[in-house]
Design an enzyme around this catalytic site. Sequence first.
Site, PDB file in Angstrom:
ATOM      1  N   LYS A 219       0.834  -1.194   0.000  1.00 32.07           N
ATOM      2  CA  LYS A 219       0.000   0.000   0.000  1.00 32.07           C
ATOM      3  C   LYS A 219       0.873   1.250   0.000  1.00 32.07           C
ATOM      4  O   LYS A 219       1.949   1.241   0.569  1.00 32.07           O
ATOM      5  CB  LYS A 219      -0.885  -0.008   1.231  1.00 32.07           C
ATOM      6  CG  LYS A 219      -1.947  -1.060   1.156  1.00 32.07           C
ATOM      7  CD  LYS A 219      -2.852  -0.972   2.355  1.00 32.07           C
ATOM      8  CE  LYS A 219      -3.916  -2.035   2.214  1.00 32.07           C
ATOM      9  NZ  LYS A 219      -4.714  -2.179   3.408  1.00 32.07           N
ATOM     10  N   PRO A 220       0.397   2.311  -0.638  1.00 32.03           N
ATOM     11  CA  PRO A 220       1.173   3.548  -0.643  1.00 32.03           C
ATOM     12  C   PRO A 220       1.471   4.049   0.761  1.00 32.03           C
ATOM     13  O   PRO A 220       2.442   4.722   0.993  1.00 32.03           O
ATOM     14  CB  PRO A 220       0.273   4.527  -1.391  1.00 32.03           C
ATOM     15  CG  PRO A 220      -0.565   3.664  -2.235  1.00 32.03           C
ATOM     16  CD  PRO A 220      -0.797   2.408  -1.457  1.00 32.03           C
ATOM     17  N   CYS A 221       0.592   3.720   1.691  1.00 34.09           N
ATOM     18  CA  CYS A 221       0.828   4.182   3.055  1.00 34.09           C
ATOM     19  C   CYS A 221       1.557   3.121   3.866  1.00 34.09           C
ATOM     20  O   CYS A 221       1.478   3.093   5.090  1.00 34.09           O
ATOM     21  CB  CYS A 221      -0.473   4.568   3.713  1.00 34.09           C
ATOM     22  SG  CYS A 221      -1.261   5.928   2.864  1.00 34.09           S
ATOM     23  N   SER A 222       2.242   2.205   3.150  1.00 35.10           N
ATOM     24  CA  SER A 222       2.973   1.164   3.857  1.00 35.10           C
ATOM     25  C   SER A 222       4.158   1.803   4.580  1.00 35.10           C
ATOM     26  O   SER A 222       4.603   2.884   4.221  1.00 35.10           O
ATOM     27  CB  SER A 222       3.452   0.106   2.884  1.00 35.10           C
ATOM     28  OG  SER A 222       4.214   0.719   1.875  1.00 35.10           O
ATOM     29  N   PRO A 223       4.681   1.093   5.575  1.00 33.56           N
ATOM     30  CA  PRO A 223       5.774   1.683   6.356  1.00 33.56           C
ATOM     31  C   PRO A 223       6.948   2.088   5.462  1.00 33.56           C
ATOM     32  O   PRO A 223       7.253   1.417   4.493  1.00 33.56           O
ATOM     33  CB  PRO A 223       6.172   0.549   7.295  1.00 33.56           C
ATOM     34  CG  PRO A 223       5.013  -0.370   7.330  1.00 33.56           C
ATOM     35  CD  PRO A 223       4.318  -0.245   6.016  1.00 33.56           C
TER      36      PRO A 223
END
Length: 344
Positions: A178-182
């Site tokens: 996900k783009p908001c992955s760490p």
Amino acid sequence: MSETPDRYDRQKRLWGKKQELLRNATVLIAGVGATGSFAAVDLALAGVGNLILIDFDTVEVSNLNRQLLFLEKDIGRPKVYAAAEKLKKLNPDISIETFFGRIEDAPLEYYEKSNVILSGLDNYEGRIWLNNIAVNYRKVLVDGGMDGLFGYIQVIIPGKTACLLCYPLIPVNIPIPKPCSPAGRERMSYFQLKAKDIFGKLTPPQPQEPSPAVSTMATIIGGLMANETLRVLLNIGNIKSGILFIYAHSLDFVWIDLNRRPDCPVCGIIDKIQEFELPIEPEITIKELKKILCEKFSTKDIEVIYGTHILDDSKKLDDLINKEIGVISKDLRFPIYIKLIKKG
Ligand SMILES: [Zn+2]
């Protein structure tokens, strides 16, 4: 004598009294970041009467290069609230509802009451979820995405145009970071991979975090998504089945026709659903019914539900005649409801 010009005077010169259709319309915008914010502005200015904004994110300083609805003072605020505030200033005539949270957690009535669902999301899994919801509720989905100077747009009219799962851009079994992955987690840019397939101009993308983004692409994709939404709501022109790829680095616009696949795991169900009264012998059991349904839907591991209960295999169908049962299966992706009627 001509009427006094109003806020919508110039666009009424395009579609006249159809403006009323916009006033009465509801558009759900999932994701009000880059493409979503430009689309939201266009739809608000055009006078779409009811907007529902859904986003789980808060404003960050790195959003400000491309997310039109946010100012420095909004940093840290939920995007939906900051967006609703600006949109209301742009057009006080429209009503705006907000949901600060994930698309999956938003009340389903938001999806049910929308005429169009517009996806301004930045991840593939969310798009697929919206695709399935849109097909399930027979809502038009306007999807678009961007990565650097590459972008695409696709309009899904359930039962008419190809859905996202008719021709997935990437195989659905590949886990997509996900783009908001760490930070630091390797990320694959599938848009760039796809662009390479189509244009043969790109070197393989380097994993990067976060992906590149510029407001010009958000303007182009968001504007096209809003325009398609207006065309759907006003019934203007022909909504084509396919996908438009845009590679702004060299101003290439490539349209690819995609025919809806009747065997699509998601929208293929619509064809089967036409006959959704199922004549049945009341003496048979759930186990036998499952066999019939598995054959019908070319699937296995079906469960049959009534209300909120999963029905036992040994149960007979006699007291379910003229009632609606639900069919669930991993392959079907969402429950299908059918009415059992007595055979003969
Ligand atoms: Zn499909």
